[in-house]
Design a protein around this motif. Sequence first.
Motif, short mmCIF file in Angstrom:
data_model
loop_
_atom_site.label_atom_id
_atom_site.label_comp_id
_atom_site.label_asym_id
_atom_site.label_seq_id
_atom_site.Cartn_x
_atom_site.Cartn_y
_atom_site.Cartn_z
N GLU A 149 50.11 45.66 26.09
CA GLU A 149 49.03 45.10 25.52
C GLU A 149 48.99 43.63 25.68
N ASP A 150 49.99 42.99 26.13
CA ASP A 150 50.06 41.49 26.62
C ASP A 150 49.78 41.19 27.81
N GLN A 151 49.61 42.25 28.72
CA GLN A 151 49.05 42.24 30.12
C GLN A 151 48.08 43.35 30.39
N ASN A 152 47.16 43.23 29.42
CA ASN A 152 45.83 44.27 29.75
C ASN A 152 44.64 43.66 30.53
N VAL A 153 44.90 42.34 31.17
CA VAL A 153 43.80 41.70 31.71
C VAL A 153 43.95 40.75 32.77
N MET A 154 43.10 40.48 33.90
CA MET A 154 43.45 39.67 35.09
C MET A 154 43.28 38.14 34.40
N PHE A 190 41.03 35.52 38.78
CA PHE A 190 40.05 36.48 38.81
C PHE A 190 38.81 36.66 37.85
N THR A 191 37.75 36.81 38.25
CA THR A 191 36.56 36.98 37.59
C THR A 191 35.64 38.16 38.37
N ALA A 192 35.19 38.75 37.28
CA ALA A 192 34.43 39.84 37.79
C ALA A 192 33.14 39.61 38.50
N ASP A 193 32.72 40.04 39.34
CA ASP A 193 31.64 39.77 40.49
C ASP A 193 31.21 40.96 40.99
N SER A 235 30.71 41.14 44.55
CA SER A 235 31.82 41.06 45.58
C SER A 235 32.22 42.69 46.20
N GLU A 236 32.62 42.73 47.21
CA GLU A 236 32.89 44.01 47.78
C GLU A 236 33.91 44.51 46.66
N THR A 237 34.62 44.13 46.29
CA THR A 237 35.79 44.75 45.30
C THR A 237 35.39 44.53 43.91
N THR A 238 34.12 43.92 43.45
CA THR A 238 33.58 43.71 42.29
C THR A 238 34.40 42.68 41.46
N VAL A 239 35.53 42.15 42.13
CA VAL A 239 36.02 41.00 41.38
C VAL A 239 36.14 39.77 42.53
N ARG A 240 36.03 38.41 42.01
CA ARG A 240 35.91 37.46 42.92
C ARG A 240 37.54 36.83 42.57
N GLU A 241 38.13 36.47 43.76
CA GLU A 241 39.56 36.01 43.65
C GLU A 241 39.48 34.31 44.18
N ALA A 242 39.87 33.48 43.26
CA ALA A 242 39.70 32.38 43.63
C ALA A 242 41.10 31.65 43.67
N HIS A 243 41.50 30.62 44.67
CA HIS A 243 42.86 29.92 44.60
C HIS A 243 42.69 28.83 43.74
N ARG A 244 43.49 28.44 42.86
CA ARG A 244 43.44 27.69 41.91
C ARG A 244 45.07 26.78 42.02
N GLY A 284 33.14 38.36 32.40
CA GLY A 284 33.88 37.80 33.49
C GLY A 284 35.29 38.54 33.55
N ARG A 285 35.92 38.86 32.52
CA ARG A 285 37.27 39.23 32.43
C ARG A 285 37.39 40.52 33.07
N VAL A 286 38.55 40.69 33.73
CA VAL A 286 38.72 42.09 34.46
C VAL A 286 39.82 42.80 33.72
N PRO A 287 39.44 43.94 33.09
CA PRO A 287 40.49 44.56 32.37
C PRO A 287 41.34 45.39 33.51
N VAL A 288 42.60 45.39 32.95
CA VAL A 288 43.62 46.39 33.93
C VAL A 288 43.60 47.77 33.29
N ALA A 289 43.43 48.70 34.33
CA ALA A 289 42.86 50.14 34.13
C ALA A 289 44.31 50.70 33.09
N ASN A 290 45.40 50.52 33.65
CA ASN A 290 46.57 50.97 33.22
C ASN A 290 47.73 49.93 32.84
N PRO A 291 47.78 49.14 31.80
CA PRO A 291 48.41 47.82 31.74
C PRO A 291 49.89 48.46 31.31
N LEU A 292 51.12 47.60 31.90
CA LEU A 292 52.19 47.74 31.31
C LEU A 292 52.43 47.68 29.98
#
Length: 798
Positions: free
Chosen positions: A545-550, A582-585, A588-597, A535-543
């Motif tokens: 290594e410590d910001q490489n996933v949502m 953010f969770t892979a889904d 979903s239309e964007t392939t990612v489910r976004e949930a308020h927490r 369910g993790r969503v990797p960042v395609a072009n991370p800033l």
Amino acid sequence: MLLSLNWLREFVPYEGSVDTLADRLTMLGLEVEGVSRPFAATADVVVGHVLTREKHPDADKLSVCTVDVGQGEPLQIVCGAANVAAGLSVPVARIGTVLPGGLTIKKSKIRGVESFGMICSESELGLAEKSEGILELPAGLKPGKTLAEAMNLDDVVLEIGITPNRADCLSVLGLAREAAMAFGLPLTMPSVHLKEDGPDASTLVSIRIPEPELCPVYRARIIRGVEIKASPAWMRYRLTAMGQRPVNNIVDVTNYVMLELGQPLHAFDRNLLAGDYIEISRAAEGTRFNTLDGQERVLTTRDLLIRDGAKAVALAGVMGGENSEISDRSTEVLLECAVFNPATIRKTARRLGLSSESSYRYERGVDQPGSLFAMNRAAALMAEVADGRVLPGIAEAEPKPWKPSPIGFRPAKAVSLLGIELSNDFCRKTFQGLGCEVELKSADAWTITPPPARQDLEREVDLIEEVARVYGMDRIPAAMPKMLKSLEVPDRLGAEVPFMGRLKTWACGAGLRETVNYSFVGQQELDLLGLPGEGRVPVANPLSEDQNVMRTELAPGLMKAVRHNLSQGNATLRLFELAKAFTADSASETTVREAHRLGIALCGARFGSFPWPEEKVDYSDLKGLVEQLLSSLGLSGAQYAVQKDHPWLSPCVQVSLDGRVLGVMGRVLQDVADSYEAKAGLWMAELDAEALMALHQHRSIRFRGLPKFPPSRRDVTLVMPSTLSVAEVLGAARAHKAAILEDVAVHDLFEPEGATEKNVTFRITYRHAERTLTDKDVDKAHAGLCDALSKALPVRFQ
């Protein structure tokens, strides 16, 4: 990007004013930031013809010349240059002329001989950094003509701000395309006259590209018999006007073609290259390489090198090497023309702090098919200005040829999106003016194939933006969007914004401070919390290594905020964050489910810096906040159950209501808390804000009048087993349907250490809605409640 107006006119027959051109380019999105005249100081310098040259009667190194400047009598001028001679055409500054350095020419007497002007050198005219002797102009120039007109000096240069997506405009050709399209003018490409002679160059050099993704194409031509010298004046002065420092004729040609066509080129001294092949491949970790600026660069495997048969000779796309540069001894040139991966060049240039004109263009992308024309143009110029001989054939490797990318376009969609009427003819002419191929499959379904130079055109909306840009953004009227839904029917989005604002208002009112964190975290942070990899969503072009996933939960960001505050000496923390996880889904239309927490973090002293007994926050503080939140939303009856095996909380309590899980709360595992410097313990809760909103929306608000009659309260202490929860007692008491029973609340609690029983005092409130209660009424109801508790639970009264 600097643009010479004279150079532009070699591509486009534009005869309008500079202001008109600047305004039109700016409206096209190419903002003209300034207009300069680089050779304005030479405006009063004219062409002179030296009629006579005599030796000065009182100085061996001075000459007395008579110079025809096309106006009346020839001028007598004393000159100290050794190369002055009768018959030369020279630049002359007459009396009153102010030269670029600020020198004002006056009538003077030099060693007793009057002088009525000055014969100038290139450096005195600001045309070169240094020079020896006076500037010798081409023969046949008419005396009295201004130097700028005679030498075709670029009198006007526009400074244009190019946005990162418009790499095609980093050249005179690219800007000429825009001008031709804007004013409906024809575009003329520079001519290329190649005279080839000698053996086939493709048999003399082979090209190797192990990773095509890093270098889609690499070409090379060979030019023999070159003579390294200064470039002709027209090239030197044009480069100077465009902010480039002339070096020599070979290097100047590569810079000239780069500015003209947008294709970076590099010239190697072929006599300094080992072997008969060129390889473009990654550097080995720790490789040391000396670039043309004399600096030693330490490279990594992310950098791209160009190698000959024995060594590295260039840092691909960024800068050449000292070991193969063109010098006065060079006689044979290997001309490089290539396309490199933009991301690779950008990372190398940024890491080394080495930005060049070449890397600036490669980072944004160059025209791959057009690179062949640029190379032939450069080879022809080298043959012209260096008397070289171009060998036939091209050494070439193109493992990844350019492929066109057709885009669907609907004129009706453009009209709908822009809110203006656009004719199909206007759209078609716009695309053709931009160099696109237009295929009309039907009246409302076109296929547009962008030219290879326009790498920024990828989607239909990009094409619509081009239509709007050419139409004129300033011509599109401002209009409010249509409201398709009734304001009387609230939708989910309309309800979400105020509800999230309500949560923030509650949190601030409860004494919590808001934190705002990046949505990006590192994989290692999620691993530290024991969160699942699914369910993790990797960042395609991370800033980094410590910001490489949502983030899949808010906890990592909140914990980093805790660590930062603790490192700054702020030991008492009451923080909250309201954000999305953010969770892979795949559904979903964007392939990612976004949930308020909603996340809450407590750490440190319970009472802050107040001089009260030192008490640390604990579970009761955290649960109190959660209960207060639910109460403020009108939600009652929540259940709290211990959850075992939570990945980062222990103890962990799950909060649920009406069969729906609202979230969890508890203490962060100590080893995890230690990683974030929270040695004294860290308590956190993470709640589902959308579930809270859904439950809140289904709660109906009921009003009742304020009580008119006073209450009667009784305190009762129950002795109960330690295993019996207070919630069970409260539930049993509230289940007793006494008409005048208003409320039951915990008043006090005593639990001796090691005992199996505890004493809990409850305060019970009785009230009648229509009259004042008597002692008899209260005694009867109270006895009934106590009897019900005794029968329902293993308790006794103290």
